[in-house]
Design an enzyme around this catalytic site. Sequence first.
Site, PDB file in Angstrom:
ATOM      1  N   SER A 123       0.827  -1.225   0.176  1.00 43.28           N
ATOM      2  CA  SER A 123      -0.142   0.043  -0.007  1.00 43.28           C
ATOM      3  C   SER A 123       0.879   1.200   0.052  1.00 43.28           C
ATOM      4  CB  SER A 123      -0.824   0.043   1.284  1.00 43.28           C
ATOM      5  OG  SER A 123      -1.301   1.159   1.624  1.00 43.28           O
ATOM      6  N   SER A 124       0.341   2.401  -0.570  1.00 40.48           N
ATOM      7  CA  SER A 124       1.032   3.558  -0.555  1.00 40.48           C
ATOM      8  C   SER A 124       1.622   4.021   1.072  1.00 40.48           C
ATOM      9  CB  SER A 124       0.258   4.793  -1.147  1.00 40.48           C
ATOM     10  OG  SER A 124      -0.881   4.931  -0.561  1.00 40.48           O
ATOM     11  N   CYS A 125       0.872   3.611   1.873  1.00 37.97           N
ATOM     12  CA  CYS A 125       1.066   3.924   3.242  1.00 37.97           C
ATOM     13  C   CYS A 125       2.609   3.494   3.593  1.00 37.97           C
ATOM     14  CB  CYS A 125       0.175   3.496   4.459  1.00 37.97           C
ATOM     15  SG  CYS A 125       0.251   1.881   4.734  1.00 37.97           S
ATOM     16  N   TYR A 152       0.574  -1.341  10.111  1.00 41.06           N
ATOM     17  CA  TYR A 152       0.298  -1.783   8.932  1.00 41.06           C
ATOM     18  C   TYR A 152       1.245  -1.577   7.992  1.00 41.06           C
ATOM     19  CZ  TYR A 152      -2.770  -2.255   4.807  1.00 41.06           C
ATOM     20  OH  TYR A 152      -3.429  -2.436   3.508  1.00 41.06           O
ATOM     21  N   LYS A 156       3.685  -4.333   5.813  1.00 41.89           N
ATOM     22  CA  LYS A 156       3.697  -4.482   4.311  1.00 41.89           C
ATOM     23  C   LYS A 156       5.317  -4.229   3.799  1.00 41.89           C
ATOM     24  CE  LYS A 156      -0.641  -4.802   3.443  1.00 41.89           C
ATOM     25  NZ  LYS A 156      -1.027  -6.023   2.584  1.00 41.89           N
ATOM     26  N   HIS A 195     -12.597   2.806   4.750  1.00 44.31           N
ATOM     27  CA  HIS A 195     -11.935   3.826   4.175  1.00 44.31           C
ATOM     28  C   HIS A 195     -12.782   4.815   3.821  1.00 44.31           C
ATOM     29  CE1 HIS A 195      -8.829   0.756   3.039  1.00 44.31           C
ATOM     30  NE2 HIS A 195      -8.008   1.539   3.501  1.00 44.31           N
TER      31      HIS A 195
HETATM   32  N1  LIG Z   1      -8.463  -0.879  -0.259  1.00 47.91           N
HETATM   33  C1  LIG Z   1      -7.547  -0.036  -0.339  1.00 47.91           C
HETATM   34  O1  LIG Z   1      -7.884   0.869  -0.423  1.00 47.91           O
HETATM   35  C2  LIG Z   1      -6.407  -0.788  -0.399  1.00 47.91           C
HETATM   36  C3  LIG Z   1      -5.922  -1.845  -0.490  1.00 47.91           C
HETATM   37  N2  LIG Z   1      -4.492  -2.297  -0.659  1.00 47.91           N
HETATM   38  C4  LIG Z   1      -4.277  -3.782  -0.524  1.00 47.91           C
HETATM   39  O2  LIG Z   1      -4.853  -4.736  -1.339  1.00 47.91           O
HETATM   40  C5  LIG Z   1      -4.889  -5.962  -0.515  1.00 47.91           C
HETATM   41  C6  LIG Z   1      -6.613  -6.348  -0.452  1.00 47.91           C
HETATM   42  O3  LIG Z   1      -7.253  -5.291   0.191  1.00 47.91           O
HETATM   43  P1  LIG Z   1      -8.805  -5.114   0.107  1.00 47.91           P
HETATM   44  O4  LIG Z   1      -9.284  -6.258  -0.989  1.00 47.91           O
HETATM   45  O5  LIG Z   1      -9.221  -3.772   0.343  1.00 47.91           O
HETATM   46  O6  LIG Z   1      -9.340  -5.684   1.561  1.00 47.91           O
HETATM   47  P2  LIG Z   1     -10.513  -6.509   1.927  1.00 47.91           P
HETATM   48  O7  LIG Z   1     -10.916  -6.246   3.510  1.00 47.91           O
HETATM   49  O8  LIG Z   1     -11.817  -6.108   0.954  1.00 47.91           O
HETATM   50  O9  LIG Z   1     -10.409  -8.047   1.673  1.00 47.91           O
HETATM   51  C7  LIG Z   1      -9.569  -8.852   2.496  1.00 47.91           C
HETATM   52  C8  LIG Z   1      -9.544 -10.435   2.123  1.00 47.91           C
HETATM   53  O10 LIG Z   1      -8.627 -11.147   2.956  1.00 47.91           O
HETATM   54  C9  LIG Z   1      -9.301 -12.017   3.341  1.00 47.91           C
HETATM   55  N3  LIG Z   1      -8.591 -12.183   4.603  1.00 47.91           N
HETATM   56  C10 LIG Z   1      -8.597 -11.613   5.574  1.00 47.91           C
HETATM   57  N4  LIG Z   1      -8.038 -12.241   6.467  1.00 47.91           N
HETATM   58  C11 LIG Z   1      -7.691 -13.684   6.325  1.00 47.91           C
HETATM   59  C12 LIG Z   1      -7.053 -14.542   7.138  1.00 47.91           C
HETATM   60  N5  LIG Z   1      -6.841 -14.473   8.173  1.00 47.91           N
HETATM   61  N6  LIG Z   1      -7.284 -15.756   6.371  1.00 47.91           N
HETATM   62  C13 LIG Z   1      -7.886 -15.829   5.156  1.00 47.91           C
HETATM   63  N7  LIG Z   1      -8.448 -14.827   4.230  1.00 47.91           N
HETATM   64  C14 LIG Z   1      -8.425 -13.719   5.015  1.00 47.91           C
HETATM   65  C15 LIG Z   1     -10.729 -11.745   3.498  1.00 47.91           C
HETATM   66  O11 LIG Z   1     -11.516 -13.013   3.528  1.00 47.91           O
HETATM   67  P3  LIG Z   1     -13.052 -13.262   3.849  1.00 47.91           P
HETATM   68  O12 LIG Z   1     -13.788 -12.216   2.851  1.00 47.91           O
HETATM   69  O13 LIG Z   1     -13.534 -14.608   3.675  1.00 47.91           O
HETATM   70  O14 LIG Z   1     -13.271 -12.612   5.451  1.00 47.91           O
HETATM   71  C16 LIG Z   1     -10.995 -10.960   2.386  1.00 47.91           C
HETATM   72  O15 LIG Z   1     -11.439 -11.546   1.121  1.00 47.91           O
HETATM   73  C17 LIG Z   1      -4.306  -5.648   0.831  1.00 47.91           C
HETATM   74  O16 LIG Z   1      -3.183  -6.372   0.734  1.00 47.91           O
HETATM   75  C18 LIG Z   1      -4.398  -4.161   0.942  1.00 47.91           C
HETATM   76  O17 LIG Z   1      -3.223  -3.932   1.555  1.00 47.91           O
HETATM   77  C19 LIG Z   1      -3.552  -1.550  -0.993  1.00 47.91           C
HETATM   78  C20 LIG Z   1      -4.022  -0.300  -1.199  1.00 47.91           C
HETATM   79  C21 LIG Z   1      -5.336   0.201  -0.959  1.00 47.91           C
HETATM   80  C1  LIG Z   2      -5.124   2.940   2.048  1.00 46.24           C
HETATM   81  C2  LIG Z   2      -4.660   3.600   2.948  1.00 46.24           C
HETATM   82  O1  LIG Z   2      -5.623   3.837   3.901  1.00 46.24           O
HETATM   83  C3  LIG Z   2      -5.639   4.295   5.185  1.00 46.24           C
HETATM   84  O2  LIG Z   2      -4.877   5.757   5.175  1.00 46.24           O
HETATM   85  P1  LIG Z   2      -5.777   6.759   4.849  1.00 46.24           P
HETATM   86  O3  LIG Z   2      -5.575   7.105   3.146  1.00 46.24           O
HETATM   87  O4  LIG Z   2      -5.432   8.040   5.771  1.00 46.24           O
HETATM   88  O5  LIG Z   2      -7.342   6.324   4.996  1.00 46.24           O
HETATM   89  P2  LIG Z   2      -8.636   6.756   4.908  1.00 46.24           P
HETATM   90  O6  LIG Z   2      -9.327   6.413   3.578  1.00 46.24           O
HETATM   91  O7  LIG Z   2      -9.356   6.020   6.232  1.00 46.24           O
HETATM   92  O8  LIG Z   2      -8.915   8.328   5.128  1.00 46.24           O
HETATM   93  C4  LIG Z   2      -8.236   9.342   4.468  1.00 46.24           C
HETATM   94  C5  LIG Z   2      -8.806  10.813   4.864  1.00 46.24           C
HETATM   95  O9  LIG Z   2     -10.208  10.803   4.838  1.00 46.24           O
HETATM   96  C6  LIG Z   2     -10.437  11.669   5.982  1.00 46.24           C
HETATM   97  N1  LIG Z   2     -12.094  11.105   6.015  1.00 46.24           N
HETATM   98  C7  LIG Z   2     -13.026  11.993   6.313  1.00 46.24           C
HETATM   99  N2  LIG Z   2     -14.083  11.331   6.652  1.00 46.24           N
HETATM  100  C8  LIG Z   2     -14.037  10.012   6.629  1.00 46.24           C
HETATM  101  C9  LIG Z   2     -14.474   8.906   7.260  1.00 46.24           C
HETATM  102  O10 LIG Z   2     -15.855   8.869   7.250  1.00 46.24           O
HETATM  103  N3  LIG Z   2     -13.724   7.587   7.331  1.00 46.24           N
HETATM  104  C10 LIG Z   2     -12.618   7.637   6.940  1.00 46.24           C
HETATM  105  N4  LIG Z   2     -11.916   6.465   7.017  1.00 46.24           N
HETATM  106  N5  LIG Z   2     -11.780   8.490   6.706  1.00 46.24           N
HETATM  107  C11 LIG Z   2     -12.519   9.975   6.573  1.00 46.24           C
HETATM  108  C12 LIG Z   2      -9.340  10.960   7.029  1.00 46.24           C
HETATM  109  O11 LIG Z   2      -9.744  11.580   8.161  1.00 46.24           O
HETATM  110  C13 LIG Z   2      -8.281  10.950   6.227  1.00 46.24           C
HETATM  111  O12 LIG Z   2      -7.636  12.646   6.134  1.00 46.24           O
HETATM  112  C14 LIG Z   2      -4.421   3.547   6.065  1.00 46.24           C
HETATM  113  O13 LIG Z   2      -4.777   3.532   7.343  1.00 46.24           O
HETATM  114  C15 LIG Z   2      -3.930   2.391   5.364  1.00 46.24           C
HETATM  115  O14 LIG Z   2      -4.981   1.439   5.476  1.00 46.24           O
HETATM  116  C16 LIG Z   2      -3.689   2.620   3.918  1.00 46.24           C
HETATM  117  O15 LIG Z   2      -2.881   2.084   3.165  1.00 46.24           O
END
Ligand SMILES: NC(=O)C1=CN([C@@H]2O[C@H](COP(=O)(O)OP(=O)(O)OC[C@H]3O[C@@H](n4cnc5c(N)ncnc54)[C@H](OP(=O)(O)O)[C@@H]3O)[C@@H](O)[C@H]2O)C=CC1
Ligand SMILES: C[C@H]1O[C@H](OP(=O)(O)OP(=O)(O)OC[C@H]2O[C@@H](n3cnc4c(=O)[nH]c(N)nc43)[C@H](O)[C@@H]2O)[C@@H](O)[C@@H](O)C1=O
Length: 328
Positions: A123-125, A152, A156, A195
Amino acid sequence: MADNTGSEMKSGSFMLEKSAKIFVAGHRGLVGSAIVRKLQDQGFTNLVLRTHSELDLTSQSDVESFFATEKPVYVILAAAKVGGIHANNTYPADFIGVNLQIQTNVIHSAYTHGVKKLLFLGSSCIYPKFAPQPIPESALLTGPLEPTNEWYAIAKIAGIKMCQAYRLQHQWDAISGMPTNLYGQNDNFHPENSHVLPALMRRFHEAKANNADEVVVWGSGSPLREFLHVDDLADACVFLMDQYSGFEHVNVGSGVEVTIKELAELVKEVVGFKGKLVWDTTKPDGTPRKLMDSSKLASLGWTPKISLKDGLSQTYEWYLENVVQKKQ
Ligand SMILES: NC(=O)C1=CN([C@@H]2O[C@H](COP(=O)(O)OP(=O)(O)OC[C@H]3O[C@@H](n4cnc5c(N)ncnc54)[C@H](OP(=O)(O)O)[C@@H]3O)[C@@H](O)[C@H]2O)C=CC1
Ligand SMILES: C[C@H]1O[C@H](OP(=O)(O)OP(=O)(O)OC[C@H]2O[C@@H](n3cnc4c(=O)[nH]c(N)nc43)[C@H](O)[C@@H]2O)[C@@H](O)[C@@H](O)C1=O
């Protein structure tokens, strides 16, 4: 040929192996489900999928048995403990511990059981809080992390390093992609733990449905975020599986950033909420800006296609059909 330096590219063998067994870990999540759709669209016929309850990836022995039995040829690791700023801040032990366990088990067993290539997703974090913008891959480990997601991020970063170490020691083709903030169908719409984009979509939708006058948005509204539609990310993952075998991780971004205030206004418009925004400045802003430099991926030949406006409309339609209507 696997490459230790990142200078060499792999040319096209993945796309030719449509019946090779591919394990997409996390296939029901935002990212995993988009990758499954993309692979199926491209004609891949032999996907092996397990839900969390069928295979807990934090269990080393269960992961070992799974790989010994199934022997996948390719692995895309999209399973992780994922959440927004509040979840990351509230559950630091889960974010570091669960992610280290999942990725260590899957990467090690994949190598041990002869997997040909693995894609790890970070992830970009992972980048320092005050990294140069746009953030190049080389900014990794050049400064302190953003405190709200450092646990986190450390997991990563360990995943990237594990792929690199296995490449160096075993000449094994493990690559890493670093997506920016993602959104799209199958996102997590939890009111606190999700998010920002799905959180706001739900909050605006519920405010509109309840004729509320205002919606609370967290923080100051000034942080900048780059958003990529998950179908673009899935396309990039398939591209990297086919075309990239380098040592260094690869940024995957859209190149388009908006302030949280601009995002809130866009989501409000797409949902059709007419009230006002109220800013809860007791909530953290997180990183002030994290625009990734995705020129490396562009130079390999991949660019995104879905605009934020189109992606938001598509996601809202999906939310209405699959979340709102199913509750009724
Ligand atoms: N969402 C975002 O904005 C971003 C995501 N990513 C990366 O992309 C990847 C996927 O993220 P995303 O799709 O958003 O996450 P989700 O939470 O939507 O999905 C996560 C998946 O992981 C599975 N999972 C979690 N824990 C376990 C475990 N212990 N055993 C088996 N399966 C497990 C869940 O399974 P089940 O559904 O069966 O519970 C689910 O299918 C991650 O590596 C994340 O870091 C990177 C940047 C941004
Ligand atoms: C993908 C990335 O996601 C996470 O980082 P982040 O970019 O900070 O994620 P975020 O989407 O939760 O927030 C973005 C911004 O938005 C604002 N904000 C406003 N209102 C809401 C609100 O209602 N919910 C949330 N969540 N944020 C809010 C919030 O305060 C912040 O300024 C990492 O922890 C990590 O998981 C990671 O890698």
